[in-house]
Design a protein around this motif. Structure first.
Motif, PDB file in Angstrom:
ATOM      1  N   PRO A   1       0.831  -1.206   0.000  1.00  0.00           N
ATOM      2  CA  PRO A   1       0.000   0.000   0.000  1.00  0.00           C
ATOM      3  C   PRO A   1       0.864   1.255   0.000  1.00  0.00           C
ATOM      4  CG  PRO A   1       0.015  -0.995   2.180  1.00  0.00           C
ATOM      5  CD  PRO A   1       0.751  -1.943   1.267  1.00  0.00           C
ATOM      6  N   ARG A   2       0.315   2.331  -0.571  1.00  0.00           N
ATOM      7  CA  ARG A   2       1.070   3.569  -0.715  1.00  0.00           C
ATOM      8  C   ARG A   2       1.304   4.274   0.615  1.00  0.00           C
ATOM      9  NH1 ARG A   2      -0.291   9.159  -1.886  1.00  0.00           N
ATOM     10  NH2 ARG A   2      -2.497   8.617  -1.652  1.00  0.00           N
ATOM     11  N   LEU A   3       0.292   4.244   1.537  1.00  0.00           N
ATOM     12  CA  LEU A   3       0.365   5.054   2.748  1.00  0.00           C
ATOM     13  C   LEU A   3       0.680   4.250   4.003  1.00  0.00           C
ATOM     14  CD1 LEU A   3      -2.674   7.438   2.146  1.00  0.00           C
ATOM     15  CD2 LEU A   3      -0.259   7.847   1.664  1.00  0.00           C
ATOM     16  N   CYS A   4      -0.082   3.181   4.273  1.00  0.00           N
ATOM     17  CA  CYS A   4       0.096   2.480   5.553  1.00  0.00           C
ATOM     18  C   CYS A   4      -0.726   1.212   5.574  1.00  0.00           C
ATOM     19  CB  CYS A   4      -0.331   3.380   6.724  1.00  0.00           C
ATOM     20  SG  CYS A   4      -2.105   3.734   6.746  1.00  0.00           S
ATOM     21  N   ALA A   5      -0.501   0.434   6.615  1.00  0.00           N
ATOM     22  CA  ALA A   5      -1.368  -0.691   6.971  1.00  0.00           C
ATOM     23  C   ALA A   5      -2.075  -0.354   8.280  1.00  0.00           C
ATOM     24  CB  ALA A   5      -0.560  -1.974   7.129  1.00  0.00           C
ATOM     25  N   ALA A   6      -3.391  -0.626   8.331  1.00  0.00           N
ATOM     26  CA  ALA A   6      -4.202  -0.409   9.531  1.00  0.00           C
ATOM     27  C   ALA A   6      -4.588  -1.779  10.073  1.00  0.00           C
ATOM     28  CB  ALA A   6      -5.438   0.416   9.195  1.00  0.00           C
ATOM     29  N   ILE A   7      -4.141  -2.090  11.274  1.00  0.00           N
ATOM     30  CA  ILE A   7      -4.164  -3.467  11.790  1.00  0.00           C
ATOM     31  C   ILE A   7      -5.042  -3.564  13.023  1.00  0.00           C
ATOM     32  CG2 ILE A   7      -2.715  -5.308  12.748  1.00  0.00           C
ATOM     33  CD1 ILE A   7      -0.349  -3.858  11.218  1.00  0.00           C
ATOM     34  N   SER A   8      -5.895  -4.589  13.065  1.00  0.00           N
ATOM     35  CA  SER A   8      -6.756  -4.836  14.225  1.00  0.00           C
ATOM     36  C   SER A   8      -6.868  -6.328  14.468  1.00  0.00           C
ATOM     37  CB  SER A   8      -8.154  -4.248  13.988  1.00  0.00           C
ATOM     38  OG  SER A   8      -9.067  -4.702  14.966  1.00  0.00           O
ATOM     39  N   ALA A   9      -6.928  -6.710  15.747  1.00  0.00           N
ATOM     40  CA  ALA A   9      -7.148  -8.113  16.096  1.00  0.00           C
ATOM     41  C   ALA A   9      -8.563  -8.556  15.790  1.00  0.00           C
ATOM     42  CB  ALA A   9      -6.852  -8.337  17.580  1.00  0.00           C
ATOM     43  N   GLY A  10      -9.478  -7.585  15.631  1.00  0.00           N
ATOM     44  CA  GLY A  10     -10.883  -7.912  15.375  1.00  0.00           C
ATOM     45  C   GLY A  10     -11.792  -7.292  16.409  1.00  0.00           C
ATOM     46  N   ALA A  11     -13.026  -7.748  16.436  1.00  0.00           N
ATOM     47  CA  ALA A  11     -14.039  -7.165  17.314  1.00  0.00           C
ATOM     48  C   ALA A  11     -13.825  -7.506  18.777  1.00  0.00           C
ATOM     49  CB  ALA A  11     -15.431  -7.624  16.884  1.00  0.00           C
ATOM     50  N   MET A  12     -12.944  -8.440  19.067  1.00  0.00           N
ATOM     51  CA  MET A  12     -12.664  -8.845  20.440  1.00  0.00           C
ATOM     52  C   MET A  12     -11.162  -8.894  20.667  1.00  0.00           C
ATOM     53  SD  MET A  12     -15.321 -11.998  20.929  1.00  0.00           S
ATOM     54  CE  MET A  12     -14.601 -12.392  22.518  1.00  0.00           C
TER      55      MET A  12
ATOM     56  N   GLY B   1      -5.178  -0.614  15.974  1.00  0.00           N
ATOM     57  CA  GLY B   1      -6.391  -0.123  16.614  1.00  0.00           C
ATOM     58  C   GLY B   1      -7.323  -1.272  16.941  1.00  0.00           C
ATOM     59  N   GLY B   2      -8.583  -0.950  17.215  1.00  0.00           N
ATOM     60  CA  GLY B   2      -9.542  -1.962  17.653  1.00  0.00           C
ATOM     61  C   GLY B   2      -9.502  -2.114  19.161  1.00  0.00           C
ATOM     62  N   ILE B   3     -10.372  -2.954  19.682  1.00  0.00           N
ATOM     63  CA  ILE B   3     -10.529  -3.038  21.130  1.00  0.00           C
ATOM     64  C   ILE B   3      -9.287  -3.619  21.801  1.00  0.00           C
ATOM     65  CG2 ILE B   3     -11.638  -5.309  21.221  1.00  0.00           C
ATOM     66  CD1 ILE B   3     -13.609  -3.894  23.299  1.00  0.00           C
ATOM     67  N   GLU B   4      -8.583  -4.545  21.140  1.00  0.00           N
ATOM     68  CA  GLU B   4      -7.377  -5.109  21.748  1.00  0.00           C
ATOM     69  C   GLU B   4      -6.337  -4.022  21.978  1.00  0.00           C
ATOM     70  OE1 GLU B   4      -5.824  -9.161  21.017  1.00  0.00           O
ATOM     71  OE2 GLU B   4      -4.270  -8.149  19.861  1.00  0.00           O
ATOM     72  N   ALA B   5      -6.101  -3.187  20.973  1.00  0.00           N
ATOM     73  CA  ALA B   5      -5.132  -2.103  21.115  1.00  0.00           C
ATOM     74  C   ALA B   5      -5.647  -1.020  22.050  1.00  0.00           C
ATOM     75  CB  ALA B   5      -4.818  -1.511  19.738  1.00  0.00           C
ATOM     76  N   SER B   6      -6.929  -0.712  21.941  1.00  0.00           N
ATOM     77  CA  SER B   6      -7.515   0.372  22.724  1.00  0.00           C
ATOM     78  C   SER B   6      -7.370   0.134  24.222  1.00  0.00           C
ATOM     79  CB  SER B   6      -8.997   0.518  22.346  1.00  0.00           C
ATOM     80  OG  SER B   6      -9.573   1.663  22.908  1.00  0.00           O
ATOM     81  N   LEU B   7      -7.652  -1.080  24.669  1.00  0.00           N
ATOM     82  CA  LEU B   7      -7.637  -1.372  26.104  1.00  0.00           C
ATOM     83  C   LEU B   7      -6.244  -1.728  26.616  1.00  0.00           C
ATOM     84  CD1 LEU B   7     -10.949  -3.400  26.491  1.00  0.00           C
ATOM     85  CD2 LEU B   7     -10.562  -0.942  26.611  1.00  0.00           C
TER      86      LEU B   7
ATOM     87  N   GLY C   1     -10.206   3.873  20.920  1.00  0.00           N
ATOM     88  CA  GLY C   1     -11.595   4.274  20.739  1.00  0.00           C
ATOM     89  C   GLY C   1     -12.105   3.826  19.381  1.00  0.00           C
ATOM     90  N   MET C   2     -13.216   4.439  18.950  1.00  0.00           N
ATOM     91  CA  MET C   2     -13.847   4.023  17.693  1.00  0.00           C
ATOM     92  C   MET C   2     -13.062   4.503  16.463  1.00  0.00           C
ATOM     93  SD  MET C   2     -16.264   2.166  18.776  1.00  0.00           S
ATOM     94  CE  MET C   2     -17.568   1.957  17.564  1.00  0.00           C
TER      95      MET C   2
ATOM     96  N   HIS D   1     -14.613   2.357  28.181  1.00  0.00           N
ATOM     97  CA  HIS D   1     -13.202   2.622  27.875  1.00  0.00           C
ATOM     98  C   HIS D   1     -12.949   2.685  26.371  1.00  0.00           C
ATOM     99  CE1 HIS D   1     -12.033   2.077  32.079  1.00  0.00           C
ATOM    100  NE2 HIS D   1     -12.852   1.053  32.089  1.00  0.00           N
ATOM    101  N   HIS D   2     -13.815   2.055  25.588  1.00  0.00           N
ATOM    102  CA  HIS D   2     -13.598   2.002  24.138  1.00  0.00           C
ATOM    103  C   HIS D   2     -14.501   2.987  23.388  1.00  0.00           C
ATOM    104  CE1 HIS D   2     -12.236   0.301  20.386  1.00  0.00           C
ATOM    105  NE2 HIS D   2     -13.460  -0.045  20.035  1.00  0.00           N
ATOM    106  N   GLN D   3     -15.797   2.944  23.681  1.00  0.00           N
ATOM    107  CA  GLN D   3     -16.741   3.807  22.971  1.00  0.00           C
ATOM    108  C   GLN D   3     -16.964   5.147  23.668  1.00  0.00           C
ATOM    109  OE1 GLN D   3     -20.444   2.045  21.794  1.00  0.00           O
ATOM    110  NE2 GLN D   3     -19.488   0.257  20.866  1.00  0.00           N
ATOM    111  N   GLY D   4     -16.618   5.220  24.936  1.00  0.00           N
ATOM    112  CA  GLY D   4     -16.797   6.459  25.672  1.00  0.00           C
ATOM    113  C   GLY D   4     -18.074   6.492  26.477  1.00  0.00           C
TER     114      GLY D   4
END
Length: 596
Positions: free
Chosen positions: A61-72, A124-130, A159-160, A303-306
């Motif tokens: 990708p030209r700019l970046c990779a956005a990485i998340s473990a998922g919804a949990m 990002g995502g909840i794993e990173a957020s918390l 957060g979101m 803690h995640h959504q506010g």
């Protein structure tokens, strides 16, 4: 990419979940948002992190990779409270486990760095957020470093993340190096020097070695979670400072409306040949709002959504129902209209000046905040409008409700029971022990008993055979065996039987996990009992299942262990009495991994 004439992507999303193009799935929501802003976006769902070629299928990708473990959190997703491997994964086709690695954010980031040298990585995502600060990890039974440090990513978005992700991507697209993007709200970065107005937390090395330092860090961080007045946080990890910017500002109704108007297919990717359980549960549901002002000690939502309730406009929700009715499988039933707590739609702080200075973790505990506008007018008007839709035959509220708010919402309560309960209503007392409720920051037994009485009386008056699904937690900090005996007695006296319960799992970032680790309330310094032994946790769970024959021996062992054989055994294990309104349906009280 070929069909669109794309030679390369701008942003590559990597997710631990299967790809479902539905606004309830974070990768799809953020990817659609970036697409609407003109960026070329690709999604790799559950890639093989061990094979660099699997990461390169769409090129660099030209700019970046956005990485998340998922919804949990990937560890909650993979392991039970007893640290046993789960035999399913609701976010994977066929529900099969093992499609994502443990500590998925770390594994995916390492895989991206191996496949694309020098590519900026955002997590990002909840794993990173918390896990954005040093945190107690239940599976390692130790304090771990910030996930930003362990993953070696360039930025962590918590957060979101809609606002923060858009700003970061715009600045990367403008040619700004990722290591100079430092003041974006809702982001975490590593620095050598602290900002002038930053709150300095005890260092990682201190909180890892000393429970009191851990409590101090938790308390200081909790006091800066408001998006309206929170200050940056810094925490030394070795020679570098993990710097947490203030949270992003809540989205306005027009901003939320725009998100949900994006052109989602509301379907899993066509490459899948098996059902995805999480999608099957939500495919005909509508998210009306986000955020939760309850502030329960064990819950990650705030803690995640506010804490601020962010509600969509009625027009936006009606438009989504219109689109939903054109889904190829829609047969007239909207399975849910809600959010983290269904009856918080439309709630807001009525005093902006108070909100701008508020440091309360909960608007409901220890008492209802006088500034919280609890009117049910918006929610009632919304439900009445939606159920008049010509293509809607049934409209249910399947999200949990705060029963202690219903006294302030009589019209919502009446409409809920008359039109929107599909036989069973989810509520979450979590406990009916006054001592434990105080630690959980939940209402006590009197509030739940009052709700049950009103629910049953109103249901009987309507001629409807309805029951509640009450969620209870065993093994929570503050809960002794004797406390759980009181809960079991309450259940029997109120004709409630549950078949499955949630065993407390210390998840990163929550107040209850802080108490589990340190044995003290970080705000009061009060010592709190923590049921750590596997035997006691098993006995507590058995007490909640007192009515099942296979649990009788464990129930007796629990009564003996806490000296309650004489005063509780006869009542708890004796013949059941007849419910006041006839037999109640047997209830299956179960949540997915991680609770709410």
């Amino acid at each position: 990419m070929t069909a669109r004439g794309w030679a390369e992507l701008d942003v590559l999303f990597i997710s631990g979940d299967a790809y479902v193009d539905h606004p309830s799935f974070g990768a799809a929501l953020l990817a659609r948002l970036l697409e609407a802003e003109g960026y070329r976006v690709g999604i790799l769902a559950q890639p093989d992190w061990r094979d660099p070629a699997a990461l390169r299928v769409m090129g660099r990708p030209r700019l970046c990779a956005a990485i998340s473990a998922g919804a949990m959190d990937s560890m909650v997703n993979r392991y039970t409270a007893a640290r046993k491997v789960r035999n399913d994964d609701a976010y994977t086709p066929g529900g099969r486990p093992g499609a994502r690695p443990d500590r998925a954010t770390i594994a995916y980031t390492a895989a991206v760095k191996g496949a694309f040298k020098g590519l900026p990585t955002l997590i990002g995502g909840i794993e990173a957020s918390l896990r954005r600060l040093a945190h107690y990890d239940y599976w390692d039974d130790r304090v771990r470093r910030s996930l930003l440090v362990d993953s070696k990513a360039d930025l962590l978005l918590f957060g979101m993340a809609e606002r923060s992700l858009l700003e970061v991507i715009r600045r990367l697209a403008a040619g700004e190096p990722v290591d100079r993007i430092r003041e974006v709200r809702g982001t975490v970065y590593l620095a050598r020097e602290a900002a002038a107005d930053a709150v300095v937390l005890p260092a990682f090395e201190s909180v890892a070695a000393d429970a009191e330092a851990y409590n101090t860090a938790f308390r200081l961080a909790a006091n800066e979670t408001s998006p309206f007045h929170g200050r940056p946080l810094v925490q030394l990890h070795g020679e570098r400072l993990v710097t947490v910017n203030p949270p992003a500002l809540p989205l306005t109704a027009p901003e939320l409306d725009r998100l949900y108007a994006l052109p989602f297919c509301r379907l899993p990717h066509p490459c899948y040949n098996e059902p995805i359980p999480a999608y099957e549960q939500i495919k005909f549901s509508i998210t009306s709002h986000r955020g939760c002002c309850g502030g329960c000690a064990f819950c990650a939502i705030t803690h995640h959504q506010g804490k601020t309730i962010q509600s969509r406009s009625p027009d936006s929700i009606r438009a989504e129902v219109d689109r939903l009715t054109r889904h190829p499988e829609f047969r007239g039933t909207v399975t849910d209209v809600g959010g983290p707590t269904a009856n918080m739609y439309g709630l807001a702080c009525a005093e902006p000046a108070a909100q701008a200075a508020c440091r309360r973790q909960s608007c409901l505990y220890p008492e209802l905040c006088p500034h919280l506008r609890t009117s049910d007018r918006d929610a009632v008007h919304l439900l009445r409008d939606l159920r008049r839709h010509p293509a809607v035959k049934h409209l249910f509220v399947a999200s949990g409700v705060r029963f202690d708010l219903l006294e302030q919402q009589p019209d919502y309560f009446a409409d809920l029971l008359a039109h929107h309960v599909g036989g069973l209503l989810k509520v979450a007392p979590e406990t009916v022990s006054g001592n434990v409720a105080r630690v959980m920051r939940k209402p006590g037994p009197a509030a739940f008993a009052s709700f049950l009485e009103a629910f049953r009386a109103r249901s009987a008056a309507l001629g409807r055979r309805q029951a509640v699904i009450p969620y209870f937690i065993s093994g929570h900090p503050g809960c002794t065996l004797s406390d759980m005996v009181e809960v079991a007695l309450f259940l029997k006296r109120h004709y409630l039987k549950v078949e499955q319960v949630q065993e407390f799992t210390p998840t990163p970032g929550s107040l209850a996990t802080c108490i589990w680790h340190t044995g003290r309330d970080p705000f009061t310094g009060e010592s709190v009992y923590v049921p750590r032994s596997a035997r006691e946790r098993r006995l507590q769970k058995a007490l909640l299942l007192w009515h099942l024959p296979e649990q009788q021996a464990e129930v007796r062992a629990a009564l003996k262990a806490c000296g309650r054989e004489d005063d509780a055994a006869a009542e708890l294990l004796g013949a059941p009495s007849r419910p006041p309104c006839g037999p109640q349906p047997r209830l299956r009280s179960r949540r997915g991994p991680g609770g709410k």
